[in-house]
Design an enzyme around this catalytic site. Structure first.
Site, short mmCIF file in Angstrom:
data_model
loop_
_atom_site.label_atom_id
_atom_site.label_comp_id
_atom_site.label_asym_id
_atom_site.label_seq_id
_atom_site.Cartn_x
_atom_site.Cartn_y
_atom_site.Cartn_z
N LYS A 142 0.22 11.21 2.62
CA LYS A 142 0.59 10.78 3.98
C LYS A 142 -0.51 11.15 4.96
CE LYS A 142 3.73 12.99 6.57
NZ LYS A 142 5.14 13.27 6.92
N GLY A 189 12.44 19.43 0.54
CA GLY A 189 12.54 19.09 -0.88
C GLY A 189 13.08 17.71 -1.21
N ASP A 218 4.69 24.54 -0.44
CA ASP A 218 4.78 24.45 1.02
C ASP A 218 4.55 25.83 1.64
OD1 ASP A 218 6.26 22.03 2.89
OD2 ASP A 218 6.03 24.01 3.84
N ASP A 245 -0.13 28.33 1.11
CA ASP A 245 -0.95 27.48 1.98
C ASP A 245 -1.89 26.68 1.07
OD1 ASP A 245 -2.88 26.44 3.72
OD2 ASP A 245 -2.72 28.16 5.07
N ASP A 295 3.07 14.93 1.26
CA ASP A 295 3.75 14.51 2.49
C ASP A 295 3.43 15.53 3.59
OD1 ASP A 295 5.48 12.69 3.79
OD2 ASP A 295 7.20 14.01 3.52
C1 LIG Z 1 7.12 16.17 6.70
S1 LIG Z 1 7.29 17.79 6.03
C2 LIG Z 1 7.58 17.45 4.33
C3 LIG Z 1 8.92 16.82 3.96
C4 LIG Z 1 9.11 16.85 2.44
N1 LIG Z 1 8.12 16.05 1.77
C5 LIG Z 1 10.47 16.36 2.01
O1 LIG Z 1 10.54 15.26 1.46
O2 LIG Z 1 11.44 17.09 2.18
C6 LIG Z 1 5.64 18.38 6.03
C7 LIG Z 1 5.46 19.76 5.41
O3 LIG Z 1 4.06 20.07 5.32
C8 LIG Z 1 3.99 21.49 5.28
N2 LIG Z 1 2.62 21.98 5.49
C9 LIG Z 1 1.82 21.79 6.57
N3 LIG Z 1 0.64 22.42 6.42
C10 LIG Z 1 0.67 23.03 5.21
C11 LIG Z 1 -0.27 23.84 4.48
N4 LIG Z 1 -1.46 24.16 4.99
N5 LIG Z 1 0.09 24.29 3.25
C12 LIG Z 1 1.31 23.99 2.73
N6 LIG Z 1 2.24 23.22 3.38
C13 LIG Z 1 1.94 22.76 4.60
C14 LIG Z 1 4.96 21.90 6.39
O4 LIG Z 1 5.35 23.25 6.24
C15 LIG Z 1 6.11 20.90 6.20
O5 LIG Z 1 7.18 21.45 5.48
#
Ligand SMILES: C[S@@+](CC[C@H](N)C(=O)[O-])C[C@H]1O[C@@H](n2cnc3c(N)ncnc32)[C@H](O)[C@@H]1O
Length: 200
Positions: A155, A52, A72, A90, A115
């Site tokens: 990203k 977050g 997420d 998802d 992200d």
């Molecule tokens: C780098 S982290 C994000 C960090 C966040 N933006 C922050 O500032 O705290 C990437 C996120 O992408 C999520 N993610 C990956 N594939 C996903 C999907 N198919 N649907 C939803 N979230 C997904 C992961 O669960 C993970 O929490």
């Protein structure tokens, strides 16, 4: 000491000290100060939002008249503000997702940030392809949700498919920039596509 570890330490400790949930906060701050993507009063959808820290920065920028929803696969720890929503979903469940967003008023939004990152396998080509696929899905959702003139941040791990994705985004925004914030680890191949002024 390896330079990439110095970078990690600096932003990791700064996030802890300043109360951000992750170092990613500084990536969004840098993108924002360069491109002014988010404004006061904006409605923002944040994909790949856990834990977050992007949301924390977005809350600072939009003030109480705007609203943000973080989405997420993982649970996002709650926020106190009434204009902040989170959803465990998802992003490939697009019909369900669009339904949820509609029910809380997030249609015709100002900004979509992503992200998103795949679970890494350690195999560079596979991880890059998965990242491009995720960001392409984020871009697709942006085309469904953004109002004319809206902005996009996505990203992506740079690799073979990156130019393909960039060309797709360029067709739908007036201005598109590729930017790697200094808060990104220097050895990482992650970068951000910033799309400004959506042509609906
Ligand atoms: C780098 S982290 C994000 C960090 C966040 N933006 C922050 O500032 O705290 C990437 C996120 O992408 C999520 N993610 C990956 N594939 C996903 C999907 N198919 N649907 C939803 N979230 C997904 C992961 O669960 C993970 O929490």
């Amino acid at each position: 000491m390896n330079k990439s570890f110095q970078v990690h330490d600096k932003f990791f400790h700064r996030a802890k000290k300043e109360g951000y949930r992750a170092r990613s906060a500084y990536k969004l701050k840098e993108i924002q100060s360069k491109f002014n993507v988010i404004e006061k009063g904006d409605f923002v959808v944040d994909l790949g939002a856990a834990p977050g820290s992007f949301m924390q920065v977005i809350i600072e920028l939009i003030g109480s008249e705007g609203a943000v929803i973080g989405i997420d696969l993982q649970e996002i720890e709650t926020f106190d503000q009434a204009n902040v929503y989170s959803l465990k979903r998802d992003i490939y469940d697009k019909d369900l997702l669009m339904q949820d967003l509609k029910s809380v008023g997030f249609t015709n939004i100002d900004v979509l940030t992503s992200d998103l990152a795949p679970k890494t396998s350690g195999i560079k080509d596979i991880d890059q392809a998965r990242s491009v696929e995720l960001t392409d899905q984020a871009f697709y959702l942006a085309t469904r949700l953004l109002k004319t003139g809206g902005n996009f941040i996505g990203k992506v791990f740079e690799g073979e498919d990156f130019p393909w994705l960039l060309r797709r985004v360029k067709k739908r925004f007036k201005k598109v920039k590729v930017f790697k914030p200094s808060a990104c680890r220097s050895r990482s191949c992650e970068t951000y596509i910033v799309g400004l002024s959506f042509n609906s």
